[in-house]
Motif scaffolding. Structure first.
Motif, short mmCIF file in Angstrom:
data_model
loop_
_atom_site.label_atom_id
_atom_site.label_comp_id
_atom_site.label_asym_id
_atom_site.label_seq_id
_atom_site.Cartn_x
_atom_site.Cartn_y
_atom_site.Cartn_z
N ALA A 146 44.58 -30.46 11.09
CA ALA A 146 43.59 -29.40 11.25
C ALA A 146 44.18 -28.27 12.09
N ASP A 147 43.84 -27.05 11.70
CA ASP A 147 44.20 -25.91 12.53
C ASP A 147 43.21 -25.88 13.68
N GLY A 148 43.69 -25.71 14.88
CA GLY A 148 42.78 -25.66 16.02
C GLY A 148 43.40 -26.33 17.21
N ALA A 188 34.41 -30.37 8.16
CA ALA A 188 35.71 -29.72 7.97
C ALA A 188 35.69 -28.90 6.68
N ARG A 189 36.70 -28.03 6.57
CA ARG A 189 36.92 -27.26 5.35
C ARG A 189 38.38 -27.40 4.97
N GLY A 190 38.66 -27.35 3.68
CA GLY A 190 40.05 -27.49 3.26
C GLY A 190 40.23 -27.09 1.81
N ARG A 203 42.00 -27.90 6.54
CA ARG A 203 42.57 -26.69 7.12
C ARG A 203 41.83 -26.26 8.38
N GLU A 204 40.57 -26.66 8.52
CA GLU A 204 39.85 -26.35 9.75
C GLU A 204 38.77 -27.37 10.00
N VAL A 206 35.17 -28.14 11.70
CA VAL A 206 33.98 -27.39 12.04
C VAL A 206 33.33 -28.08 13.23
#
Length: 105
Positions: A5-7, A76-78, A92-93, A95
């Motif tokens: 995950a980006d973050g 999450a999102r991807g 990718r991120e 939430v």
């Protein structure tokens, strides 16, 4: 390839083993995990007309992220990826849950 995950990264020295026993036991609960491509409302009459080969068009662009839900909550999102002969979701991120404030009287 594991999904990353980006973050922000976990704090140094963070491990699940350092959690109290009751918190670790919560990690064994199984929840449904759903990857959502898109959503659309349709009339029942339109659904009854569907058959093999039917195409349902969505307003969502191919470049937009898919959503990952756990227990009816967005987590999450991807993006869709091919893994051998199957599909997967590259996260990718993450939430974060919205902060909730309650008025103190």
């Amino acid at each position: 390839e594991p999904a990353v995950a980006d973050g922000p990264a976990p704090p140094p020295g963070y491990t699940i083993e350092r959690l109290p026993g009751y918190a670790r036991s919560l990690l064994r609960i199984r929840v449904p995990v759903i990857a959502v491509l898109a959503r659309r409302k349709q009339r029942v009459s339109e659904l009854l007309e569907l058959g093999p080969g039917a195409i349902i068009q969505f307003d969502k662009s191919c470049e937009q992220f898919l959503e990952l839900q756990a227990g009816d909550q967005l987590v999450a999102r991807g993006e869709a990826v091919k893994v051998g002969e199957k599909f997967g979701l590259r996260v990718r991120e993450i939430v974060l849950p919205e902060e909730r404030f309650k008025k103190v009287s």
